[in-house]
Design an enzyme around this catalytic site. Structure first.
Site, short mmCIF file in Angstrom:
data_model
loop_
_atom_site.label_atom_id
_atom_site.label_comp_id
_atom_site.label_asym_id
_atom_site.label_seq_id
_atom_site.Cartn_x
_atom_site.Cartn_y
_atom_site.Cartn_z
N HIS A 150 42.40 37.15 39.17
CA HIS A 150 43.27 38.13 38.50
C HIS A 150 43.75 37.62 37.15
O HIS A 150 44.86 37.09 37.03
CB HIS A 150 44.47 38.47 39.39
CG HIS A 150 44.12 39.35 40.55
ND1 HIS A 150 44.25 40.73 40.50
CD2 HIS A 150 43.63 39.05 41.77
CE1 HIS A 150 43.86 41.23 41.65
NE2 HIS A 150 43.48 40.24 42.45
N CYS A 200 38.63 41.56 40.69
CA CYS A 200 38.78 41.48 42.15
C CYS A 200 37.94 42.57 42.85
O CYS A 200 36.73 42.42 42.94
CB CYS A 200 40.25 41.53 42.55
SG CYS A 200 40.53 40.87 44.21
N GLU A 246 44.71 39.39 34.70
CA GLU A 246 45.70 40.30 34.12
C GLU A 246 47.13 39.82 34.37
O GLU A 246 48.06 40.23 33.66
CB GLU A 246 45.53 41.71 34.69
CG GLU A 246 46.12 41.98 36.06
CD GLU A 246 45.34 41.39 37.23
OE1 GLU A 246 45.80 41.50 38.38
OE2 GLU A 246 44.26 40.79 36.99
#
Length: 257
Positions: free
Chosen positions: A221, A113, A223
């Site tokens: 994202h 990001c 993660e």
């Protein structure tokens, strides 16, 4: 036995009860530990107090995280931000030179990001400050009032470009990703390769051409609940493998020094 690779995670500055603090979202640390199988450590954003050479010599990999803040536009010769835009000058002063130094030294890098935007700006590219106002792209922002699971849920397809790093990871040509950003790449920096595109043509992933090690950045994202998404997990596992390779190499260099 090989030691666990040390993975540095960039922090943001934030005021909490009149005290300046360094913060990261826990999901980055968990992904570094569980998916990349590394030892996460926080890299504070302290600007000139941080020596990039010391950081590069200490870590086996770096994750440049997402953030509520935006890069100050003077770093890419952009027009001034609208009043009220959240900036983090100390993070800019830390991460932009660190990104350049890490890539030059062959430290594995994963940008996420804001970290994706930092890779582009650090290497000479520019940004759209408000993607949704360009008239060229969809609105890539999350709903602020949505539950977290909905904010980070799949938002759109992403088309992986053939022949790049993500293609070589074995990822399918099209995967679904979340979308939680207001800014995006305008002009791609020299030396970067487009790895993936959103259906509207916005760049969603980039890599450093001819890099000495893993150097990938993504606009979404991966993660978030990485262990539950095989495509996101592949990215972190490949990054983790590169970190372990650097760790082994550093150990050998220390033994022969």
């Amino acid at each position: 036995m090989p030691r666990v690779p040390v993975i540095g995670i960039t922090a943001c500055t934030r005021m909490i009860e009149q005290h300046a603090t360094q913060t990261i979202s826990e999901k980055y640390a968990r992904a570094a530990a569980k998916a990349a199988c590394g030892l996460p450590i926080v890299i504070p954003s302290l600007g000139e107090l941080m020596d990039t050479a010391d950081i590069v010599d200490t870590v086996d990999g770096l994750i440049f995280t997402g953030s509520p803040s935006n890069i100050e536009p003077f770093h890419y010769n952009g027009p001034a931000s609208e009043p009220g835009t959240h900036h983090d000058p100390l993070r800019d002063a830390t991460t932009l030179p660190l990104m350049r130094a890490a890539i030059a030294a062959g430290v594995p890098v994963l940008g996420i990001c804001r970290g994706f935007q930092e890779m582009n700006v650090a290497l000479g590219g520019t940004l759209h400050q408000k993607v949704h106002e360009t008239g060229l792209f969809m609105d890539h922002r999350e709903g602020k009032d949505e539950p977290v699971d909905q904010q980070y849920g799949p938002r759109h397809a992403m088309h992986i470009q053939p022949g790049g790093l993500m293609d070589r990871m074995g990822l399918p040509a099209v995967i679904d990703v979340n979308s939680i950003h207001g800014q995006g790449i305008d002009v791609l920096a020299p030396g970067l390769r487009v790895e993936a595109l959103a259906p509207d043509g916005l760049v969603e992933a980039i890599s450093v051409e001819g890099s000495k090690s893993f150097a990938l950045a993504v606009q979404w994202h991966p993660e978030f609940r990485v262990l539950e998404n095989p495509h996101y997990l592949t990215i972190f596992q490949t990054f983790g493998k590169a970190c372990r390779q650097r760790s082994v190499l550093r150990q050998l260099m220390l033994k022969t020094a």
